[in-house]
Scaffold this active site. Structure first.
Site, PDB file in Angstrom:
ATOM      1  CG  ASN A   8     -37.214 -16.375  18.263  1.00  0.00           C
ATOM      2  OD1 ASN A   8     -36.860 -14.901  18.233  1.00  0.00           O
ATOM      3  ND2 ASN A   8     -35.992 -16.878  17.428  1.00  0.00           N
ATOM      4  CD1 TRP A   9     -42.208 -13.513  15.867  1.00  0.00           C
ATOM      5  CD2 TRP A   9     -43.568 -11.216  15.387  1.00  0.00           C
ATOM      6  NE1 TRP A   9     -43.739 -13.274  15.226  1.00  0.00           N
ATOM      7  CE2 TRP A   9     -44.584 -12.498  14.883  1.00  0.00           C
ATOM      8  CE3 TRP A   9     -43.329 -10.244  15.760  1.00  0.00           C
ATOM      9  CZ2 TRP A   9     -45.117 -11.669  15.176  1.00  0.00           C
ATOM     10  CZ3 TRP A   9     -44.094  -9.075  15.240  1.00  0.00           C
ATOM     11  CH2 TRP A   9     -45.801  -9.612  15.512  1.00  0.00           C
ATOM     12  CE  LYS A  10     -34.744 -16.446  14.075  1.00  0.00           C
ATOM     13  NZ  LYS A  10     -33.482 -16.609  14.012  1.00  0.00           N
ATOM     14  CG  HIS A  95     -31.779 -18.416  19.328  1.00  0.00           C
ATOM     15  ND1 HIS A  95     -31.671 -18.243  17.826  1.00  0.00           N
ATOM     16  CD2 HIS A  95     -33.405 -18.649  19.270  1.00  0.00           C
ATOM     17  CE1 HIS A  95     -31.794 -18.021  17.236  1.00  0.00           C
ATOM     18  NE2 HIS A  95     -32.804 -18.350  17.275  1.00  0.00           N
ATOM     19  CD  GLU A  97     -30.396 -15.820  15.207  1.00  0.00           C
ATOM     20  OE1 GLU A  97     -30.943 -14.976  15.739  1.00  0.00           O
ATOM     21  OE2 GLU A  97     -30.687 -16.670  13.975  1.00  0.00           O
ATOM     22  CD  GLU A 168     -33.418 -23.330  17.625  1.00  0.00           C
ATOM     23  OE1 GLU A 168     -34.242 -23.161  17.227  1.00  0.00           O
ATOM     24  OE2 GLU A 168     -33.103 -21.806  17.546  1.00  0.00           O
ATOM     25  N   GLY A 174     -32.674 -20.838  10.319  1.00  0.00           N
ATOM     26  CA  GLY A 174     -33.098 -19.321   8.734  1.00  0.00           C
ATOM     27  C   GLY A 174     -32.161 -19.732   7.429  1.00  0.00           C
ATOM     28  CB  SER A 213     -35.623 -23.823   7.693  1.00  0.00           C
ATOM     29  OG  SER A 213     -34.619 -23.370   7.920  1.00  0.00           O
ATOM     30  N   GLY A 234     -38.311 -19.735  13.835  1.00  0.00           N
ATOM     31  CA  GLY A 234     -38.210 -18.253  12.785  1.00  0.00           C
ATOM     32  C   GLY A 234     -38.828 -17.358  12.106  1.00  0.00           C
ATOM     33  N   GLY A 235     -38.753 -17.270  10.895  1.00  0.00           N
ATOM     34  CA  GLY A 235     -38.850 -17.241  10.363  1.00  0.00           C
ATOM     35  C   GLY A 235     -40.957 -17.556   9.380  1.00  0.00           C
TER      36      GLY A 235
HETATM   37  C1  PEP Z   1     -35.245 -19.987  15.348  1.00  0.00           C
HETATM   38  O1  PEP Z   1     -34.673 -18.246  15.540  1.00  0.00           O
HETATM   39  O2  PEP Z   1     -34.758 -20.732  16.628  1.00  0.00           O
HETATM   40  C2  PEP Z   1     -35.207 -20.561  14.206  1.00  0.00           C
HETATM   41  C3  PEP Z   1     -35.170 -21.849  14.297  1.00  0.00           C
HETATM   42  O3  PEP Z   1     -35.537 -19.832  13.108  1.00  0.00           O
HETATM   43  P1  PEP Z   1     -36.288 -20.446  11.926  1.00  0.00           P
HETATM   44  O4  PEP Z   1     -36.911 -21.057  11.674  1.00  0.00           O
HETATM   45  O5  PEP Z   1     -36.234 -19.321  10.777  1.00  0.00           O
HETATM   46  O6  PEP Z   1     -34.758 -21.421  11.094  1.00  0.00           O
END
Ligand code: PEP
Length: 251
Positions: A8-10, A95, A97, A168, A174, A213, A234-235
């Site tokens: 997930n590049w957000k 999500h 967010e 999640e 993040g 993470s 994500g990251g």
């Molecule tokens: C996400 O964006 O769904 C996520 C889990 O981010 P990260 O891996 O950066 O925690």
């Protein structure tokens, strides 16, 4: 069950970052590619260009959201038909967010189930996100919150092999914090049980991803936990090398 590793590049990624996509394509082409499904959920502006790079590769294309309506007066939104036309096979819905009020979206589970429904109607596979906040966990309400979101976010008709649930915990997204193996195993077990209760034996076929993470260094341990059928990343999905490290851990 074949694991699904979803990136997930957000709100990251300009055209110049296509080099990360093409580098990942080269990596997964190497002999001995792990036996997992892979999807990159990119910002809308990168979908059409990425469709070209990902064609005939083992990497699918995904979007990060879609509207529940087919079309209409929804300024700034995007429809399932539009992302499908841009080459998406997957779409993330719900999500945290977008559920959160802080991003001004404040999405509710009922809307998320409509988004999943419209995504399925357009031949895409929704990744439905659920998860508790730190306050909810500390108040002993993690399980009830997750089950409530699950129940309300599932569309009415669920083709079990075409939807994924991403658990999640919001406090792990993040932040560099991951839930412990015991916490992850427990919650994934609870989700599996609820899916089987709702869908019967079909509930065993739904992939339950963990997100929060996930990194190359912890992916093997997380993906080895019972009822963890993949990861939403994500990251660590932004750099081909890191994401490939996670993909390898799934093999
Ligand atoms: C996400 O964006 O769904 C996520 C889990 O981010 P990260 O891996 O950066 O925690």
């Amino acid at each position: 069950m074949k694991p699904l590793i979803a990136g997930n590049w957000k709100m990251h990624g300009l055209l110049a970052d296509r080099k990360e996509i093409t580098a990942l394509v080269e990596m997964v082409k190497q002999p001995g590619k792990p036996d997992c499904d892979i999807v990159l959920c990119l910002p809308f502006t990168l979908l059409f260009p990425a469709m070209k790079y990902l064609a005939e590769t083992p990497i699918s294309l995904g979007a990060q959201d879609c509207h529940w309506d087919e079309f209409g007066a929804h300024t700034g939104d995007i429809s399932a038909a539009m992302i499908s036309e841009a080459g998406c096979d997957y779409v993330i819905v719900g999500h945290s967010e977008r559920r959160s009020g802080h991003g001004a979206h404040g999405e509710r589970s009922q809307a998320i189930s409509q988004k999943a429904k419209v995504a399925l109607a357009h031949g895409m596979m929704p990744i439905i996100c659920i998860g508790e906040s730190l306050d909810e966990r500390e108040a002993g309400k993690a399980e009830s919150q997750v089950l409530d979101q699950l129940k309300k976010s599932l569309p009415k008709e669920v083709p079990a092999d075409r939807i994924s649930i991403a658990y999640e915990p919001i406090w792990a997204i993040g932040t560099g914090l991951t839930a412990g193996a015991a916490e992850i195993g427990e919650m994934h077990g609870v989700i599996r049980h609820a899916l089987v209760e709702t869908l019967g034996r079909q509930g065993e076929k739904v992939r339950i991803l963990y997100g929060g993470s996930v990194k190359p260094g912890n992916a093997a341990e997380i993906l080895g936990i019972d009822n963890v059928n993949g990861a939403l990343v994500g990251g660590a999905s932004l750099k081909a090398e890191d994401f490939y490290g996670i993909i390898k851990a799934a093999g």
